[in-house]
Design an enzyme around this catalytic site. Structure first.
Site, mmCIF file in Angstrom:
data_model
loop_
_atom_site.group_PDB
_atom_site.id
_atom_site.type_symbol
_atom_site.label_atom_id
_atom_site.label_comp_id
_atom_site.label_asym_id
_atom_site.label_seq_id
_atom_site.Cartn_x
_atom_site.Cartn_y
_atom_site.Cartn_z
ATOM 1 N N SER A 51 -3.433 -0.728 -1.186
ATOM 2 C CA SER A 51 -3.751 -2.120 -0.870
ATOM 3 C C SER A 51 -5.151 -2.317 -0.302
ATOM 4 C CB SER A 51 -2.723 -2.695 0.114
ATOM 5 O OG SER A 51 -2.846 -2.074 1.381
ATOM 6 N N LYS A 90 -5.031 -3.684 7.194
ATOM 7 C CA LYS A 90 -5.618 -4.753 6.375
ATOM 8 C C LYS A 90 -6.959 -5.149 6.995
ATOM 9 C CE LYS A 90 -1.735 -5.247 3.961
ATOM 10 N NZ LYS A 90 -1.655 -4.790 2.557
#
Length: 263
Positions: free
Chosen positions: A45, A114
């Protein structure tokens, strides 16, 4: 007949080696808890910034001095509201012990990584075919966005006002990241509470062929985004907590040996 001086010193070293090891382990645990901790990247990701299997070092010290996550930083945070599936990893006693003292990343901690796109008070949005905008200013994300990805065509959103104390986060591989966009119907509306942040990822430490720092991209400092003044950055460590612990333990043991010899 007295034993040779060199033999006496050698036996003394082996006698104090367990003390050195214990001190190193204690320091490693303290470093992992309060200073820096290693984390393993489990998914794609955050490509290409981070690859699956990379080991990153996370700064856990500056939050103790009131520093808060800033736009553009790559952060590690606890699962805020069931973002991760309930699939516990199988580990053994050795792995659990090594993870506890910081020699290995934990396999069971429910943490995510993230990039912070917006912080409390910001308005963030992204229309299909357009860029991500923070406070109306488009972000130039080419330096970190995964090649071939669009900023948000798979999941447009906003405009969204980020509440105080919350963060809007997104993965760099937008088409392979279940980030804030996909959790807007949950408790925190897709946001991450600041208290769930473990720390900022500051360096890729392993494999050595991928060693690199993780700076904030320039686009977050452009006029209009209104980024806060930067907090004092922690110096990136080149070694894991265990190595730092060993380095700290050596002078302590040498000092103890000197004191004993002076008695």
């Amino acid at each position: 007949m007295k034993p040779a001086k060199g033999a006496k010193q050698q036996r003394s070293f082996w006698k104090e080696l367990p003390i050195l090891i214990v001190i190193a382990l204690i320091l490693a645990l303290v470093i992992k808890t309060f200073l820096v901790q290693a984390f393993s990247i489990p998914s794609n990701s955050m490509q290409n910034t981070l690859q699956q299997g990379d080991r990153v070092l996370v700064d856990k010290l500056t939050p103790w001095f009131g520093s808060k996550p800033e736009r553009g930083e790559v952060i590690v945070f606890h699962d805020p509201d069931g973002w991760l599936p309930e699939t516990p990893m199988q580990t053994n006693v050795f792995q659990d012990v090594m993870s506890f003292i910081g020699l290995m990343p934990s396999a069971n901690e429910k943490d995510l990584i993230k990039r912070v796109i917006a912080v409390g008070g910001d308005t963030v949005q992204c229309k299909r075919g357009g860029p991500v905008k923070v406070n109306g200013t488009p972000l130039k994300e080419t330096s970190y966005l995964y090649p071939g990805n669009t900023p948000c065509d798979d999941e447009p959103f906003g405009p969204i006002k980020v509440p105080k104390g919350k963060l809007w986060v997104m993965g760099d591989h937008r088409q392979d990241s279940l980030d804030s966009r996909y959790h807007q119907n949950q408790k925190y509306g897709g946001m991450v509470p600041e208290q769930e942040v473990v720390g900022r990822a500051i360096v890729v430490a392993w494999p050595v062929t991928r060693w690199s720092t993780l700076p904030v991209p320039d686009t977050f400092s452009q006029k209009g985004v209104e980024s806060k003044a930067s907090q004092a950055a922690a110096t990136a460590a080149n070694g894991a907590p265990a190595a730092l612990g060993l380095a700290g333990a050596v002078p302590i043991v040498l000092w103890r040996r000197k004191r004993l010899q002076e008695r």
